[in-house]
Design an enzyme around this catalytic site. Structure first.
Site, PDB file in Angstrom:
ATOM      1  N   LYS A 187      14.945 114.695  12.039  1.00 19.53           N
ATOM      2  CA  LYS A 187      15.555 115.226  13.254  1.00 19.53           C
ATOM      3  C   LYS A 187      16.868 115.900  12.892  1.00 19.53           C
ATOM      4  CE  LYS A 187      18.569 114.038  16.287  1.00 19.53           C
ATOM      5  NZ  LYS A 187      19.121 115.333  16.715  1.00 19.53           N
ATOM      6  N   GLY A 245      26.565 105.928  13.453  1.00 16.71           N
ATOM      7  CA  GLY A 245      26.010 105.107  12.371  1.00 16.71           C
ATOM      8  C   GLY A 245      25.867 103.654  12.790  1.00 16.71           C
ATOM      9  N   GLU A 262      25.455 107.746   5.678  1.00 17.11           N
ATOM     10  CA  GLU A 262      26.537 108.576   5.125  1.00 17.11           C
ATOM     11  C   GLU A 262      27.412 108.982   6.304  1.00 17.11           C
ATOM     12  OE1 GLU A 262      26.946 109.463   1.881  1.00 17.11           O
ATOM     13  OE2 GLU A 262      25.204 108.256   1.346  1.00 17.11           O
ATOM     14  N   CYS A 296      32.799 116.039   5.904  1.00 15.28           N
ATOM     15  CA  CYS A 296      33.015 114.594   5.767  1.00 15.28           C
ATOM     16  C   CYS A 296      34.060 114.279   4.704  1.00 15.28           C
ATOM     17  CB  CYS A 296      31.704 113.888   5.471  1.00 15.28           C
ATOM     18  SG  CYS A 296      30.855 114.535   4.035  1.00 15.28           S
ATOM     19  N   GLU A 394      39.295 110.621  12.259  1.00 13.52           N
ATOM     20  CA  GLU A 394      38.688 111.824  11.693  1.00 13.52           C
ATOM     21  C   GLU A 394      38.784 112.943  12.735  1.00 13.52           C
ATOM     22  OE1 GLU A 394      34.407 111.766  11.125  1.00 13.52           O
ATOM     23  OE2 GLU A 394      34.668 112.626   9.128  1.00 13.52           O
TER      24      GLU A 394
HETATM   25  P1  NDP Z   1      26.884 112.599  15.086  1.00 11.32           P
HETATM   26  O1  NDP Z   1      26.996 111.186  14.639  1.00 11.32           O
HETATM   27  O2  NDP Z   1      27.324 112.958  16.437  1.00 11.32           O
HETATM   28  O3  NDP Z   1      25.371 113.103  14.989  1.00 11.32           O
HETATM   29  C1  NDP Z   1      24.623 113.053  13.777  1.00 11.32           C
HETATM   30  C2  NDP Z   1      23.149 113.069  14.117  1.00 11.32           C
HETATM   31  O4  NDP Z   1      22.823 111.871  14.817  1.00 11.32           O
HETATM   32  C3  NDP Z   1      22.736 114.220  15.032  1.00 11.32           C
HETATM   33  O5  NDP Z   1      21.431 114.640  14.680  1.00 11.32           O
HETATM   34  C4  NDP Z   1      22.754 113.561  16.394  1.00 11.32           C
HETATM   35  O6  NDP Z   1      21.916 114.211  17.331  1.00 11.32           O
HETATM   36  C5  NDP Z   1      22.211 112.185  16.051  1.00 11.32           C
HETATM   37  N1  NDP Z   1      22.531 111.146  17.039  1.00 11.32           N
HETATM   38  C6  NDP Z   1      23.544 111.119  17.956  1.00 11.32           C
HETATM   39  N2  NDP Z   1      23.481 109.966  18.679  1.00 11.32           N
HETATM   40  C7  NDP Z   1      22.417 109.265  18.211  1.00 11.32           C
HETATM   41  C8  NDP Z   1      21.836 107.997  18.542  1.00 11.32           C
HETATM   42  N3  NDP Z   1      22.326 107.202  19.497  1.00 11.32           N
HETATM   43  N4  NDP Z   1      20.744 107.594  17.841  1.00 11.32           N
HETATM   44  C9  NDP Z   1      20.241 108.353  16.868  1.00 11.32           C
HETATM   45  N5  NDP Z   1      20.728 109.564  16.507  1.00 11.32           N
HETATM   46  C10 NDP Z   1      21.818 110.009  17.155  1.00 11.32           C
HETATM   47  O7  NDP Z   1      27.627 113.460  13.964  1.00 11.32           O
HETATM   48  P2  NDP Z   1      27.892 115.006  13.962  1.00 11.32           P
HETATM   49  O8  NDP Z   1      26.608 115.755  14.061  1.00 11.32           O
HETATM   50  O9  NDP Z   1      28.980 115.268  14.930  1.00 11.32           O
HETATM   51  O10 NDP Z   1      28.420 115.217  12.457  1.00 11.32           O
HETATM   52  C11 NDP Z   1      29.715 115.001  12.100  1.00 11.32           C
HETATM   53  C12 NDP Z   1      29.894 113.639  11.441  1.00 11.32           C
HETATM   54  O11 NDP Z   1      29.042 113.532  10.311  1.00 11.32           O
HETATM   55  C13 NDP Z   1      31.291 113.433  10.906  1.00 11.32           C
HETATM   56  O12 NDP Z   1      31.754 112.145  11.210  1.00 11.32           O
HETATM   57  C14 NDP Z   1      31.113 113.588   9.385  1.00 11.32           C
HETATM   58  O13 NDP Z   1      32.101 112.937   8.649  1.00 11.32           O
HETATM   59  C15 NDP Z   1      29.752 113.036   9.173  1.00 11.32           C
HETATM   60  N6  NDP Z   1      29.162 113.537   7.938  1.00 11.32           N
HETATM   61  C16 NDP Z   1      29.102 112.715   6.859  1.00 11.32           C
HETATM   62  C17 NDP Z   1      28.618 113.168   5.643  1.00 11.32           C
HETATM   63  C18 NDP Z   1      28.556 112.252   4.464  1.00 11.32           C
HETATM   64  O14 NDP Z   1      27.894 112.598   3.480  1.00 11.32           O
HETATM   65  N7  NDP Z   1      29.198 111.097   4.499  1.00 11.32           N
HETATM   66  C19 NDP Z   1      28.163 114.546   5.479  1.00 11.32           C
HETATM   67  C20 NDP Z   1      28.242 115.333   6.670  1.00 11.32           C
HETATM   68  C21 NDP Z   1      28.734 114.821   7.861  1.00 11.32           C
HETATM   69  P3  NDP Z   1      22.418 115.412  18.283  1.00 11.32           P
HETATM   70  O15 NDP Z   1      23.748 115.844  17.790  1.00 11.32           O
HETATM   71  O16 NDP Z   1      21.374 116.440  18.091  1.00 11.32           O
HETATM   72  O17 NDP Z   1      22.460 114.856  19.656  1.00 11.32           O
END
Ligand code: NDP
Length: 498
Positions: A187, A245, A262, A296, A394
């Protein structure tokens, strides 16, 4: 600023279906969502909002593909050939993938191109690991016993990805998942689904059997949650915010699936007086501005030795003033668009908060309008204390918080006083100091005299609330396997029942 034309932008909104069992599905009577490009302020793509029933179907298909052995049962060399063909197809389609990455994520086109090229490298790297994945043997159990530890694919993996690096994060996961023979259901973020979907056709052309790679689109609380709690998924791999997460980890207890997370970071850039200050200022500017700080491992906490703090502040400002912000289709642009209006407002509210908390706005702090796009100038807050929210949370934008220290011990304490532990950079020419800091800092990725460097070979992951598990490298393939410990008796059994 002059008006900017974007010749590569498609005239019409492109409809993306979703992808199950090697076939495209249209949205049908499902709800849909249109993505307005942050780079050009125009609607560019439409995705289906899949349902829980779609997730169930995708998981059933992935399970059937896994059980059929069409992928899990073939040789590592055959899997390697598919991964290599996939890499070639990524390179052949680099311009189209880069275009969609820029349109949906708002990245500068040169960055998108580089990321797509780097993504291909992960598939090439994993072609090697597909052939060399191995276990251990134990010839130490005496004449009557032989021991083997084998690795086997874990089964069906659920993959949930963020919007900030859609294709490179996919590439840091998918070939590692595929290398040992797993199937998966992906997804992508609802804002950046295009490249994950476009890649489905490339994998098929590369020879991946139907049902092994499935893509369901939609929102996190619906589709993501359904994946995380699904009873027939063996492992969940999630990349995103620490808050989501936590929800994923809770949902994963439905069947105690393995979870790899991650998550976010608040990454220190520690600059000592004995560093090459010009290099350090350049590295700090890069670490802040890459992906407009929506990264990130963004180096968002600048921890500088007090004796050089003013000089170093001026060097950083000089670098930031030369960074090119704006037109995402200009190959010279270094900072692209902020992913959404809501996120732009959140970043700007943090700048305001920093000033309210007592920091000084030393550079930037405002939004920049270019064409219809949304941008933020790189921003420096000085006089920050590590207990301020701008130093702890962050921000996920190009906002840098400058904190000073007097001793190396104090620098380490400030760096480690964070709930996160993702990345850290240390700038010094003193090798002893560099090694001591490297050992002491709580971060899964640590750089010395550089920042955000790396490739497929070394694992990625976080300490503390930055995550669980590692992606990439040899560990990245092993992460998606189960370990089986086998004891094999040799010769006639010595009877237990006499
Ligand atoms: P989010 O946590 O908002 O979303 C990440 C994914 O999870 C999206 O596909 C989102 O769907 C989905 N999601 C949201 N809520 C739920 C839920 N309740 N259950 C299951 N899936 C869910 O992160 P962002 O997309 O805003 O990305 C930014 C974040 O990612 C930052 O905190 C960044 O640090 C981290 N990140 C970490 C990396 C690493 O390697 N450590 C690398 C890249 C980013 P949708 O948005 O489609 O609703």
């Amino acid at each position: 600023m002059d008006a900017i034309s974007f010749p590569a932008v498609p005239d019409m909104v492109r409809d993306f279906g979703f992808y199950i069992d090697g076939n495209w599905r249209t949205a049908g009577d499902r709800k849909t969502m249109v993505r307005s490009s942050p780079a050009v302020g125009k609607d560019v793509s439409r995705i289906a909002l899949c349902t829980k029933a779609d997730v169930d179907e995708a998981v059933a298909v992935a399970r059937a593909a896994f059980s059929s052995r069409s992928w899990s049962g073939i040789t590592g060399k055959e899997r390697a050939n598919v991964l290599l063909r996939a890499a070639r197809l990524i390179r052949e389609n680099l311009e189209e993938l880069a275009l969609w990455e820029t349109l949906e994520a708002g990245k500068p086109i040169s960055q998108s191109r580089a990321e797509i090229g780097d993504a291909a490298g992960h598939y090439e790297y994993c072609a090697g690991l597909a052939q060399t994945l191995s276990g251990e043997s134990f010839n130490t159990h005496g004449d009557d016993m032989f021991g083997v530890v084998t690795r086997q694919p874990i089964g069906v993996v659920g993959l949930i990805n963020p919007w900030n690096f859609p294709f490179i994060v996919l590439a840091e996961r998918v070939p590692y998942i595929l290398a040992s023979g797993n199937s998966l259901v992906v997804k992508p973020s609802e804002m950046t689904s295009a490249t994950t979907l476009l890649f489905a056709d490339m994998l098929k052309e590369a020879g991946l059997p139907d049902g092994v790679y499935n893509v369901v689109t939609g929102t996190g609380p619906d589709v993501g949650q359904a994946i995380a709690e699904h009873m027939d998924i063996d492992m969940i791999s999630f990349t995103g915010s620490t808050r989501t997460g936590e929800a994923i980890l809770k949902a994963s207890t439905s069947n105690f699936k393995k979870a790899s997370l991650e998550l976010g970071g608040k990454n220190p850039q520690i600059v000592f007086a004995d560093a090459d200050l010009d290099d350090a200022a350049d590295g700090v500017a890069f670490g802040l501005c890459l992906n407009a700080g929506q990264c990130c491992v963004s180096g968002s906490r600048l921890i500088v030795e007090e004796s050089i703090a003013d000089d170093f502040r001026d060097r950083v400002i000089d670098k930031l003033s030369k960074v090119k912000v704006g037109d995402c289709f200009d190959p010279e642009t270094q900072i692209g668009a902020i992913v959404s209006e809501q996120h732009r407002d959140k970043i700007l509210s943090y700048v305001k908060l920093g000033v309210e908390e007592g920091a000084t706005l030393a550079y930037g702090g405002d939004s920049v309008t270019v064409g219809e796009g949304r941008f933020i100038a790189p921003t420096l807050l000085t006089g920050v204390r590590n207990d301020m929210r701008v130093a702890r949370e962050e921000i996920f934008g190009p906002v840098l918080s400058l904190i000073t220290f007097k001793t190396a011990q104090e620098a380490l304490e400030i760096a480690n006083d964070s709930s996160y532990g993702l990345g850290a950079s240390i700038w010094t020419k003193d090798i002893d100091k560099a090694l001591r800091m490297m050992r002491g800092v709580h971060a899964g990725r640590t750089w010395v005299n550089t920042t955000i460097a790396g490739g497929p070979g070394q694992p990625l992951g976080g300490f503390k609330q930055s995550g669980i598990g590692r992606e990439g490298g040899k560990m990245g393939v092993e992460e998606y396997t189960e370990v089986k410990s086998v004891h094999i008796a040799i010769g006639k059994r010595s009877p237990w029942v006499r």
